[in-house]
Scaffold this active site. Structure first.
Site, short mmCIF file in Angstrom:
data_model
loop_
_atom_site.label_atom_id
_atom_site.label_comp_id
_atom_site.label_asym_id
_atom_site.label_seq_id
_atom_site.Cartn_x
_atom_site.Cartn_y
_atom_site.Cartn_z
N CYS A 250 5.52 -0.50 7.30
CA CYS A 250 5.25 0.80 6.86
C CYS A 250 6.45 1.40 5.61
O CYS A 250 7.85 1.60 6.11
CB CYS A 250 5.02 2.39 7.38
SG CYS A 250 4.47 4.01 6.82
N LEU A 251 6.07 1.41 3.86
CA LEU A 251 7.78 2.54 3.11
C LEU A 251 8.25 3.27 4.18
O LEU A 251 9.15 3.60 3.17
CB LEU A 251 7.35 2.35 1.99
CG LEU A 251 6.68 0.77 1.13
CD1 LEU A 251 6.24 1.38 0.05
CD2 LEU A 251 7.36 -0.19 0.94
N GLN B 114 3.11 9.71 0.95
CA GLN B 114 4.27 9.03 1.43
C GLN B 114 5.23 9.98 0.31
O GLN B 114 6.58 9.59 -0.12
CB GLN B 114 3.86 7.66 1.36
CG GLN B 114 3.50 7.10 2.53
CD GLN B 114 3.19 5.91 2.66
OE1 GLN B 114 2.20 5.38 2.11
NE2 GLN B 114 4.50 5.38 3.00
N HIS C 101 -4.90 2.10 7.83
CA HIS C 101 -3.66 2.34 7.64
C HIS C 101 -2.94 3.31 6.43
O HIS C 101 -2.90 4.11 7.15
CB HIS C 101 -2.35 1.28 7.25
CG HIS C 101 -0.77 1.41 7.13
ND1 HIS C 101 -0.44 1.36 8.48
CD2 HIS C 101 -0.08 2.24 5.92
CE1 HIS C 101 1.21 1.86 7.78
NE2 HIS C 101 1.07 2.25 6.99
N GLU C 102 -3.06 3.06 5.25
CA GLU C 102 -3.36 4.04 4.11
C GLU C 102 -3.75 5.66 4.40
O GLU C 102 -3.53 6.25 4.30
CB GLU C 102 -3.47 3.27 2.82
CG GLU C 102 -2.72 2.46 2.15
CD GLU C 102 -0.92 2.77 2.90
OE1 GLU C 102 -0.28 3.26 2.55
OE2 GLU C 102 -0.86 1.80 2.88
N GLY D 258 0.69 -1.04 0.20
CA GLY D 258 0.22 -0.03 -0.17
C GLY D 258 0.85 1.73 0.34
O GLY D 258 2.06 1.27 0.14
N HIS E 200 -2.36 8.49 6.55
CA HIS E 200 -1.18 8.77 6.49
C HIS E 200 -1.77 10.30 5.58
O HIS E 200 -1.11 11.43 5.80
CB HIS E 200 -0.77 8.13 4.68
CG HIS E 200 0.34 6.77 5.06
ND1 HIS E 200 1.46 8.03 5.49
CD2 HIS E 200 0.56 6.00 4.93
CE1 HIS E 200 2.42 6.39 6.28
NE2 HIS E 200 1.69 5.10 5.14
NI NI Z 1 2.77 3.22 5.66
#
Ligand code: NI
Length: 167
Positions: free
Chosen positions: A91-92, A51, A133-134, A46, A137
């Protein structure tokens, strides 16, 4: 297509609140393509526009094992949720850090697709967690910020140490 640079926690820009997409244009579609390419290359399941330092309400997700089920959510809204689960997340933007966050077990989300058409999706399990989660962000929240101050401090120390060892 292009691979975009992913902001790394604790970059302050990750705390920006995204604005809704007014119209799904070719420019937005091209951003979505780049976001998808960036997510698959990472690899991740995701990615939120926040991000990649674009502060509009856009998310790409693919939780399939075959990595060929791209889900695009523009202006997502959770219209129903139930249950509780605490899944171990990553998370990236916070590489190498994993931990549990308490979230709804299932959500119903309303959004626009890449064609600008409205749809409603019932999600549970990993997909439901990923959507929540996304969406966090998009309001400037990173998953580690659900943790205690102590755990967040330890996470920051760990990330700093890791960044030093790369340089
Ligand atoms: Ni994330």
């Amino acid at each position: 297509m292009a691979i975009l640079k992913i902001l790394q926690y604790p970059d302050e820009r990750l705390h920006t609140v995204a604005v809704p997409v007014v119209q799904v244009t070719d420019k937005i579609r091209s951003l979505i393509q780049n976001m998808a390419e960036t997510m698959y290359a990472a690899p991740g399941i995701g990615l939120a526009a926040t991000q990649v330092d674009v502060h509009q309400r856009i998310i790409v997700i693919d939780t399939s094992e075959t990595h060929d089920q791209l889900l695009v959510l523009i202006n997502p809204e959770i219209i129903a949720s139930h249950g509780v689960s605490d899944y171990e997340e990553g998370c990236l933007s916070v590489p190498g850090i994993y931990g549990k966050v308490k979230r709804a077990e299932a959500v119903t989300v309303k959004a626009l697709n890449a064609e600008g058409e409205s749809f409603v999706l019932d999600a549970n399990g990993l997909l439901a967690i990923c959507i929540q989660h996304e969406m966090d962000h998009l309001v400037g929240k990173v998953f580690v910020e659900y943790w205690s101050q102590l755990k967040q401090m330890r996470t920051l120390a760990k990330l700093k140490k890791k960044q030093r060892s790369i340089m």
